[in-house]
Design a protein around this motif. Structure first.
Motif, mmCIF file in Angstrom:
data_model
loop_
_atom_site.group_PDB
_atom_site.id
_atom_site.type_symbol
_atom_site.label_atom_id
_atom_site.label_comp_id
_atom_site.label_asym_id
_atom_site.label_seq_id
_atom_site.Cartn_x
_atom_site.Cartn_y
_atom_site.Cartn_z
ATOM 1 N N GLY A 72 0.813 -1.210 0.000
ATOM 2 C CA GLY A 72 0.000 0.000 0.000
ATOM 3 C C GLY A 72 0.842 1.254 0.000
ATOM 4 O O GLY A 72 0.546 2.221 -0.711
ATOM 5 N N LEU A 73 1.917 1.256 0.797
ATOM 6 C CA LEU A 73 2.789 2.430 0.879
ATOM 7 C C LEU A 73 3.495 2.695 -0.438
ATOM 8 O O LEU A 73 3.594 3.848 -0.879
ATOM 9 C CB LEU A 73 3.815 2.231 1.998
ATOM 10 C CG LEU A 73 4.800 3.386 2.218
ATOM 11 C CD1 LEU A 73 4.057 4.671 2.559
ATOM 12 C CD2 LEU A 73 5.799 3.020 3.328
ATOM 13 N N GLU A 74 3.975 1.637 -1.090
ATOM 14 C CA GLU A 74 4.644 1.814 -2.379
ATOM 15 C C GLU A 74 3.674 2.360 -3.427
ATOM 16 O O GLU A 74 4.035 3.218 -4.238
ATOM 17 C CB GLU A 74 5.250 0.490 -2.854
ATOM 18 C CG GLU A 74 6.512 0.092 -2.113
ATOM 19 C CD GLU A 74 7.601 1.141 -2.197
ATOM 20 O OE1 GLU A 74 7.869 1.644 -3.303
ATOM 21 O OE2 GLU A 74 8.171 1.483 -1.140
ATOM 22 N N GLY A 75 2.441 1.856 -3.405
ATOM 23 C CA GLY A 75 1.444 2.370 -4.334
ATOM 24 C C GLY A 75 1.158 3.836 -4.093
ATOM 25 O O GLY A 75 1.067 4.638 -5.046
ATOM 26 N N LEU A 76 1.040 4.227 -2.834
ATOM 27 C CA LEU A 76 0.791 5.628 -2.484
ATOM 28 C C LEU A 76 1.943 6.520 -2.937
ATOM 29 O O LEU A 76 1.725 7.573 -3.544
ATOM 30 C CB LEU A 76 0.590 5.742 -0.977
ATOM 31 C CG LEU A 76 0.413 7.153 -0.410
ATOM 32 C CD1 LEU A 76 -0.789 7.846 -1.019
ATOM 33 C CD2 LEU A 76 0.286 7.091 1.112
ATOM 34 N N LYS A 77 3.171 6.105 -2.670
ATOM 35 C CA LYS A 77 4.344 6.899 -3.056
ATOM 36 C C LYS A 77 4.445 7.028 -4.571
ATOM 37 O O LYS A 77 4.791 8.092 -5.097
ATOM 38 C CB LYS A 77 5.610 6.256 -2.492
ATOM 39 C CG LYS A 77 5.747 6.384 -0.982
ATOM 40 C CD LYS A 77 6.888 5.532 -0.458
ATOM 41 C CE LYS A 77 8.222 5.962 -1.025
ATOM 42 N NZ LYS A 77 9.336 5.137 -0.470
ATOM 43 N N THR A 78 4.136 5.941 -5.288
ATOM 44 C CA THR A 78 4.211 5.987 -6.751
ATOM 45 C C THR A 78 3.210 6.989 -7.320
ATOM 46 O O THR A 78 3.541 7.778 -8.210
ATOM 47 C CB THR A 78 3.945 4.593 -7.342
ATOM 48 O OG1 THR A 78 4.967 3.698 -6.895
ATOM 49 C CG2 THR A 78 3.952 4.636 -8.867
ATOM 50 N N ILE A 79 1.998 6.984 -6.784
ATOM 51 C CA ILE A 79 0.973 7.899 -7.284
ATOM 52 C C ILE A 79 1.323 9.344 -6.970
ATOM 53 O O ILE A 79 1.271 10.220 -7.846
ATOM 54 C CB ILE A 79 -0.404 7.540 -6.701
ATOM 55 C CG1 ILE A 79 -0.871 6.199 -7.249
ATOM 56 C CG2 ILE A 79 -1.441 8.620 -7.034
ATOM 57 C CD1 ILE A 79 -1.971 5.568 -6.451
#
Length: 222
Positions: A72-79
């Motif tokens: 979830g954190l990686e997805g948030l940072k990518t966006i």
């Protein structure tokens, strides 16, 4: 019975095809889409990406172990750190400033889909949230694959939307799409038929809302 992501698309085959082969993406692939339709879409997609970031923040909160938390954190940072910045830069190429984006009103289609995703995630678990988001993350990758195979698709500098198609057929995006399908397949594998029916309803509704998002751009240009 063991379920996979393709079982969701099969169960919503009419909606899925109407979304992934919508006239908006057909016109975009052929280069015939009106500029005002594309600009309206770009503006609203900026707002959608912001809410997409909120959805990944919610996914982080809903996580129950470190693997889910990191995902979830990686997805948030990518966006937030990558996709939104790239989108802002791309909007500038279309004469849309960052200030324009910051003061946008949300269209009804944007409100409907983004709030549906967030409400689904709030009411349900992590799988509910990912299924509601799948028409976007997986769908855009499928659309790029479909466009690349169509005889009416125009490639290169003669198509003003070439860069958009390149973004979603890129190795990075296609890899992210495959990773999401793998994540979904692993969690769909051991659910009950009753649970699958619930998720099918979510997926079909989210896909219909994505259809409305495409249609919004065409209606704006009429």
């Amino acid at each position: 019975m063991s379920y996979r992501f393709t079982d969701l698309t099969d169960a919503c085959a009419i909606e899925w095809r109407a979304y992934t082969e919508h006239d908006f993406v057909r016109q975009l692939a052929s280069g015939r889409l009106k500029d005002e339709a594309f600009r309206h879409y770009l503006k609203q997609d900026y707002l959608f990406l912001m809410h997409f970031g909120r959805a990944y923040a919610l996914a982080t909160y809903k996580s129950r172990d470190m693997a889910e938390l990191r995902h979830g954190l990686e997805g948030l940072k990518t966006i937030i750190d990558v996709e939104l910045e790239l989108h802002i830069d791309y909007c500038r190429e279309w004469g849309i400033s960052e200030n324009d984006l910051a003061t946008l009103p949300e269209a009804r289609a944007t409100l409907a889909y983004t709030r549906y995703v967030l409400d689904t995630g709030n009411r349900g678990d992590l799988l509910d949230l990912h299924v509601a988001l799948a028409p976007c993350l997986v769908g855009y990758g499928v659309i790029a694959q479909w466009q690349a195979k169509q005889p009416f698709t125009v490639r290169g500098a003669t198509n003003p939307f070439e860069k958009w198609m390149q973004m979603y057929e890129s190795d990075a995006f296609q890899s992210a799409m495959r990773d999401e399908i793998t994540w979904l397949d692993a969690r769909l594998a051991d659910i009950t038929p009753e649970r699958f029916a619930q998720l099918t309803t979510t997926f079909c509704e989210a896909t219909r809302l994505e259809i409305d998002f495409w249609q919004m751009g065409l209606d704006q240009a009429d």
